[in-house]
Scaffold this motif. Structure first.
Motif, PDB file in Angstrom:
ATOM      1  N   ASP A  27      22.487  28.358  23.282  1.00  0.00           N
ATOM      2  CA  ASP A  27      21.803  27.247  22.635  1.00  0.00           C
ATOM      3  C   ASP A  27      21.948  25.954  23.428  1.00  0.00           C
ATOM      4  OD1 ASP A  27      20.619  28.505  20.543  1.00  0.00           O
ATOM      5  OD2 ASP A  27      22.068  27.859  19.023  1.00  0.00           O
ATOM      6  N   GLY A  28      20.887  25.142  23.361  1.00  0.00           N
ATOM      7  CA  GLY A  28      20.955  23.803  23.918  1.00  0.00           C
ATOM      8  C   GLY A  28      21.626  22.865  22.927  1.00  0.00           C
ATOM      9  N   ILE A  29      21.574  21.582  23.242  1.00  0.00           N
ATOM     10  CA  ILE A  29      22.241  20.595  22.392  1.00  0.00           C
ATOM     11  C   ILE A  29      21.669  20.618  20.973  1.00  0.00           C
ATOM     12  CG2 ILE A  29      22.486  18.100  22.010  1.00  0.00           C
ATOM     13  CD1 ILE A  29      22.857  17.783  25.011  1.00  0.00           C
ATOM     14  N   GLY A  30      20.354  20.758  20.862  1.00  0.00           N
ATOM     15  CA  GLY A  30      19.731  20.762  19.541  1.00  0.00           C
ATOM     16  C   GLY A  30      20.228  21.904  18.671  1.00  0.00           C
ATOM     17  N   GLY A  31      20.305  23.088  19.246  1.00  0.00           N
ATOM     18  CA  GLY A  31      20.780  24.239  18.498  1.00  0.00           C
ATOM     19  C   GLY A  31      22.234  24.097  18.082  1.00  0.00           C
ATOM     20  N   LEU A  32      23.048  23.521  18.967  1.00  0.00           N
ATOM     21  CA  LEU A  32      24.464  23.308  18.659  1.00  0.00           C
ATOM     22  C   LEU A  32      24.629  22.260  17.560  1.00  0.00           C
ATOM     23  CD1 LEU A  32      25.866  23.331  22.307  1.00  0.00           C
ATOM     24  CD2 LEU A  32      25.947  25.207  20.644  1.00  0.00           C
ATOM     25  N   GLN A  33      23.829  21.196  17.640  1.00  0.00           N
ATOM     26  CA  GLN A  33      23.864  20.177  16.575  1.00  0.00           C
ATOM     27  C   GLN A  33      23.518  20.815  15.231  1.00  0.00           C
ATOM     28  OE1 GLN A  33      20.992  17.347  17.941  1.00  0.00           O
ATOM     29  NE2 GLN A  33      22.461  16.127  19.121  1.00  0.00           N
TER      30      GLN A  33
END
Length: 501
Positions: free
Chosen positions: A362-368
């Motif tokens: 996941d990128g930052i969005g998915g992690l957020q």
């Protein structure tokens, strides 16, 4: 406890044996399950019209009625007896006497059992205790009940029995009946809301050659004549947007969808969704429309915008808040900085320290989103739109003009649960194709919930989808909210359960 259950089962078996013997005797007399009695009156209508009448007026002006329903109470005396029958609208009391109904009819009645379905004709009167009743002139056994009603079903703690034998729950529990009457009114209110605004109600396929419209694991079936696998619908979205392409610019569907995933108080393998799409609008319009919709439903169904859910007091008349994912996290966890919440290394470290499952790719969005789902979502009690969802977790939503890393998308949360998901639709066929390819690669890498590449949908977009806004609302969760029901199984008539032994 085992001995008590065995004794209860023995008692039930004995009752069934006795009732079967009664049925056998009745068969000797003729048709046991007649269908020649016609009801003219419902209990609630009679109560509304005549409860306030004096008995003198009713006696002076006899009103003949024909009622029918299931016998729920029975009180036998010498030459007179009382019974209470229940129909779809409520209860009405019957008064059976030797003088009026006849000794033969009264004698037969004494052998009838709770649960039997009766038809009665007679005249209305008010008893000495002030209860509207029917003085029976003729009584008919319409259906013989072979199994006894549970004596204290309302107090049972065995929720699974209520779900599995919903017919008993509905017979004996008025609160359950009210929930499903309310559910029907909610759905009708939804339909009226959109029809009066010029939307066209449509029906789209429930069996899809390619599952799409959501990130979820589908059920798979096989069509023998076509010799091909098909997937039960996980969402109607892509078909509804095809219709917008066709020129049907305002459409909605109240649909059954299916997802082969876990079962919980918020999830059932099959569920009801509302999805609606309107051309030449955007996601901000949808948020305003959604607030209006929920207030309209609450007022029409409940008579107020003020609701109580599991101890939480909520007023839908108040404007709904709007925060991004990171703003929502920071509202409850102000120690997180903007820099930290946009740092992939920090997010992974935090997720690991909290034992939160996430996708390493996941990128930052998915992690957020993973952090939000596990730490913040359940705290969102008052209605709030979470906005500006990352593009990498929104494969069908339009990118924001100012920041292409986020989309013009929102989710509505009330009482810590997602109620709705909406966005400005992605109508750029090349961008959509690229995102489908990304999803396909994720699926090849083992992501069972990633979307398939849908070539026909891309072809439809290439013909031109006008700027469009679309949204899905979970009907079951909305009913839970408006009926103060803690579990989704409480608002689905026949929820999915394990096979009964």
């Amino acid at each position: 406890m085992g001995e008590q259950e065995d004794k209860s089962q023995q008692d039930t078996n004995q009752i069934i044996k006795e009732r079967r013997a009664k049925l056998a005797a009745l068969r000797q007399e003729g048709n046991v399950f007649p269908n020649d009695f016609r009801r003219n009156n419902l209990a609630s209508d009679l109560h509304k019209k005549y409860d306030e009448q004096s008995n003198d007026i009713l006696e002076a002006n006899p009103i003949t009625v024909r009622v029918a329903g299931r016998m729920m109470l029975k009180r036998v005396m010498g030459k007179a007896s009382f019974a209470t029958i229940q129909d779809l609208s409520g209860h009405i009391q019957l008064y059976i006497t030797n003088d009026i109904a006849g000794e033969s009819t009264h004698a037969k009645f004494k052998h009838y059992d709770l649960g039997d379905i009766l038809g009665a004709q007679g005249t209305l009167f008010i008893t000495k205790t002030g209860e509207l009743s029917v003085r029976v002139t003729s009584l008919h056994l319409l259906t013989k009940s072979l199994r006894p009603l549970p004596e204290k079903f309302h107090g049972l703690t065995d929720q699974e029995q209520k779900y599995r034998q919903r017919y008993l729950d509905l017979i004996t529990n008025e609160d359950t009946r009210k929930v499903f009457v309310t559910r029907s009114k909610i759905i009708q209110s939804v339909r009226d809301f959109f029809v009066t605004r010029g939307y066209l109600e449509v029906e789209t396929p429930m069996m899809h050659p390619i599952p799409g419209g959501a990130a979820a694991r589908p059920f798979v079936t096989h069509h023998n004549a076509l010799d091909m696998d098909l997937y039960l619908r996980i969402a109607p979205e892509l078909y509804l947007k095809r219709l917008v392409v066709s020129g049907m610019e305002k459409v909605f569907e109240i649909n059954r969808s299916f997802r082969n995933e876990g079962i919980s108080v918020r999830h059932n393998p099959e569920f009801t969704m509302l999805e609606f799409y309107e051309a030449y609008q955007d996601h901000t319009y949808l948020m305003d429309l959604t607030e209006t919709l929920l207030r309209d439903i609450a007022v029409k169904v409940l008579g107020t915008t003020k609701i109580s859910y599991q101890g939480h007091k909520i007023d839908l008349a108040h404007p709904f808040s709007r925060l991004s994912i990171t703003q929502a996290i920071q509202k409850f966890y102000p120690e997180y900085t903007d820099e930290q919440l946009n740092d992939r290394t920090f997010l992974i470290s935090k997720l690991q320290s909290l034992n939160i499952i996430y996708k390493p790719e996941d990128g930052i969005g998915g992690l957020q989103l993973s952090l939000f789902d596990e730490t913040t979502e359940h705290l969102l009690i008052d209605p709030i739109f979470i906005v500006d969802y990352p593009a990498d977790v929104s494969p069908l939503a339009r990118r924001n003009d100012r920041n292409p890393e986020i989309t013009d998308r929102f989710e509505l949360y009330i009482t810590g649960r997602e109620i709705a998901n909406g966005f400005s639709e992605l109508n750029d066929p090349e961008d959509q194709e690229a995102r489908f390819f990304e999803q396909a690669l994720a699926k090849e890498s083992g992501d069972t919930e990633a979307m398939h590449y849908d070539a026909d949908y891309i072809r439809a977009l290439e013909h031109g989808l006008p700027p469009t806004a679309g949204e899905g609302i979970g009907i079951d969760r909305l009913v839970m909210l408006l009926t103060d029901s803690p579990s989704i199984r409480d608002v689905i008539l026949f929820p999915q359960l394990r096979r009964e032994d």
